[in-house]
Design a protein around this motif. Structure first.
Motif, PDB file in Angstrom:
ATOM      1  N   ASP A  59      17.030 -45.525  42.821  1.00 20.42           N
ATOM      2  CA  ASP A  59      16.141 -44.368  42.966  1.00 20.42           C
ATOM      3  C   ASP A  59      16.924 -43.067  42.799  1.00 20.42           C
ATOM      4  O   ASP A  59      16.462 -42.123  42.159  1.00 20.42           O
ATOM      5  CB  ASP A  59      15.472 -44.385  44.347  1.00 20.42           C
ATOM      6  N   ARG A  60      18.126 -43.054  43.394  1.00 18.51           N
ATOM      7  CA  ARG A  60      18.941 -41.846  43.300  1.00 18.51           C
ATOM      8  C   ARG A  60      19.324 -41.588  41.845  1.00 18.51           C
ATOM      9  O   ARG A  60      19.319 -40.452  41.377  1.00 18.51           O
ATOM     10  CB  ARG A  60      20.181 -42.006  44.177  1.00 18.51           C
ATOM     11  N   THR A  61      19.629 -42.620  41.102  1.00 21.67           N
ATOM     12  CA  THR A  61      20.036 -42.464  39.698  1.00 21.67           C
ATOM     13  C   THR A  61      18.889 -41.902  38.865  1.00 21.67           C
ATOM     14  O   THR A  61      19.075 -40.980  38.067  1.00 21.67           O
ATOM     15  CB  THR A  61      20.491 -43.809  39.136  1.00 21.67           C
ATOM     16  N   ILE A  62      17.693 -42.439  39.066  1.00 22.86           N
ATOM     17  CA  ILE A  62      16.528 -41.957  38.303  1.00 22.86           C
ATOM     18  C   ILE A  62      16.253 -40.506  38.655  1.00 22.86           C
ATOM     19  O   ILE A  62      15.967 -39.668  37.794  1.00 22.86           O
ATOM     20  CB  ILE A  62      15.300 -42.837  38.570  1.00 22.86           C
ATOM     21  N   GLU A  63      16.336 -40.169  39.940  1.00 22.17           N
ATOM     22  CA  GLU A  63      16.082 -38.801  40.389  1.00 22.17           C
ATOM     23  C   GLU A  63      17.125 -37.846  39.820  1.00 22.17           C
ATOM     24  O   GLU A  63      16.802 -36.738  39.386  1.00 22.17           O
ATOM     25  CB  GLU A  63      16.102 -38.755  41.913  1.00 22.17           C
ATOM     26  N   GLU A  64      18.379 -38.279  39.795  1.00 21.36           N
ATOM     27  CA  GLU A  64      19.432 -37.444  39.236  1.00 21.36           C
ATOM     28  C   GLU A  64      19.226 -37.212  37.743  1.00 21.36           C
ATOM     29  O   GLU A  64      19.431 -36.096  37.243  1.00 21.36           O
ATOM     30  CB  GLU A  64      20.789 -38.096  39.498  1.00 21.36           C
ATOM     31  N   GLY A  97       8.630 -44.024  34.885  1.00 21.67           N
ATOM     32  CA  GLY A  97       7.480 -43.387  34.232  1.00 21.67           C
ATOM     33  C   GLY A  97       7.190 -42.011  34.820  1.00 21.67           C
ATOM     34  O   GLY A  97       6.882 -41.056  34.095  1.00 21.67           O
ATOM     35  N   ALA A  98       7.272 -41.925  36.163  1.00 17.27           N
ATOM     36  CA  ALA A  98       7.032 -40.635  36.813  1.00 17.27           C
ATOM     37  C   ALA A  98       8.092 -39.612  36.391  1.00 17.27           C
ATOM     38  O   ALA A  98       7.802 -38.426  36.157  1.00 17.27           O
ATOM     39  CB  ALA A  98       7.031 -40.809  38.329  1.00 17.27           C
ATOM     40  N   ALA A  99       9.359 -40.058  36.300  1.00 16.89           N
ATOM     41  CA  ALA A  99      10.434 -39.148  35.900  1.00 16.89           C
ATOM     42  C   ALA A  99      10.241 -38.677  34.462  1.00 16.89           C
ATOM     43  O   ALA A  99      10.399 -37.493  34.142  1.00 16.89           O
ATOM     44  CB  ALA A  99      11.784 -39.855  36.071  1.00 16.89           C
TER      45      ALA A  99
END
Length: 354
Positions: free
Chosen positions: A5-10, A65-67
């Motif tokens: 999750d942190r990787t996608i958010e970053e 998908g959201a990112a």
């Protein structure tokens, strides 16, 4: 929050930061390739979903998908903003300053001799006359013999006439526009009312009042019952049309081979109107009250016969004056050389009169 999750958010935050920092459409194009292109980190992460355990695919797909949606939305918004900025800069950079001086390029003007020539023609066309033209290199017979200028007349000498070589061709540069009138009588049946403006040539020295190339206008009326009275009325109307309503003409007896009786005609000064008090200081007529304008008379029967017109049935009148001189009188031009020196400043005050 898991490491995934942190990787996608970053990755999402890095893309959003890059989008916000794009200063131009070209910069944004590069950001799009790096963060939303087929080889971008988020695109590669999306492809890796297929290799995940089945239990994790749905959750991973939703996060990625959201990112990607957030990045795509921000890209669209930033693209619109940069396009608006680019258009605004274009309006400034490509603006035309309509307050620039209008006279940076000199305004052209028609030559006043041309406009006066046309104005004179308009006066006679309005009276029902016809404008006639002829060649500037003219036959000796039409320039002299047809007009009752015999072989020994002094006007035939080199003092007045430009002869065209070889002499056996009997051609001259026309010394007046009267040959146009002769041509009209030879080719048309009376009644005949023609005016013939044009360039003429004489071997005069160039000075303030003379030039070897100048412009004349001549008129000819041939009809039954023509008299000197018709001539006087025509010239008075002509004078009023060119010089103003107070202008009239007067006749002084003279001699011309092609008219009999003949007269010089003067124009009553349109500035002082021949009033004694005003005449004394008038610069236009130099205190005379009258301005010499041209010559005229009843057409000599010999000219009618030479041109095939029956003098027992028809009579006529003719007149002629210089267009250049008329212009000088009308506008107070002191030196005729100013008309033809080619200085573009001279015609500018006359504008583009039509």
């Amino acid at each position: 929050m898991s490491d995934d999750d942190r990787t996608i958010e970053e990755l999402r935050d890095a893309a959003l930061t890059a989008i916000a920092g794009a200063g131009s459409l070209e910069d944004l194009k590069q950001v799009r390739l790096e963060h939303a292109g087929d080889r971008s980190p988020l695109a590669l992460a999306n492809r890796s979903i297929g290799s995940m355990p089945a239990a994790e695919r749905k959750s991973a797909g939703q996060r990625i998908g959201a990112a990607r949606k957030a990045v795509s939305t921000e890209l669209a918004a930033r693209t619109e903003a940069l396009e608006i900025e680019a258009e605004a800069r274009m309006l400034v950079d490509e603006a035309v300053d309509v307050t620039l001086a209008y006279d940076r390029d000199p305004v052209g003007a028609r030559h006043p001799v041309t406009t006066l020539d046309e104005r004179i023609a308009d006066v006679f066309v309005a009276m029902g006359w016809e404008v006639a033209e002829g060649p500037q290199v003219e036959a000796e017979w039409l320039n002299f013999d047809a007009l009752n200028l015999g072989p020994d007349h002094p006007a035939r000498t080199l003092q007045d006439t430009f002869w065209v070589a070889p002499s056996s061709d009997a051609k001259v540069l026309r010394t007046h526009t009267s040959p146009v009138q002769a041509r009209a009588m030879l080719t048309r049946e009376p009644p005949l009312y023609v005016v013939s403006p044009g360039r003429v040539f004489r071997t005069d020295e160039l000075d303030a009042t003379h030039t070897p190339v100048f412009h004349q206008v001549e008129g000819l009326a041939v009809d039954e019952g023509i008299t000197m009275g018709h001539l006087k009325g025509t010239l008075d109307h002509f004078a009023r049309s060119i010089f103003g309503a107070v202008s009239v003409t007067r006749f002084r007896p003279s001699y011309f081979p092609f008219t009999e009786p003949s007269a010089e005609f003067d124009l009553r000064c349109f500035v002082c109107d021949d009033e004694p008090d005003a005449r004394a200081t008038c610069r236009t007529c130099r205190g005379e009250g009258w301005i010499e304008w041209g010559g005229c008379g009843v057409v000599n029967p010999r000219v009618l016969v030479a041109c095939g017109v029956d003098p027992k049935r028809y009579t006529g009148f003719a007149f002629g004056m210089g267009i250049d001189r008329s212009l000088m009188v009308r506008h107070g031009v002191a030196d005729i050389r100013d008309l033809f020196d080619g200085d573009v400043r001279f015609p500018r005050p006359f504008g583009i009169e039509v």
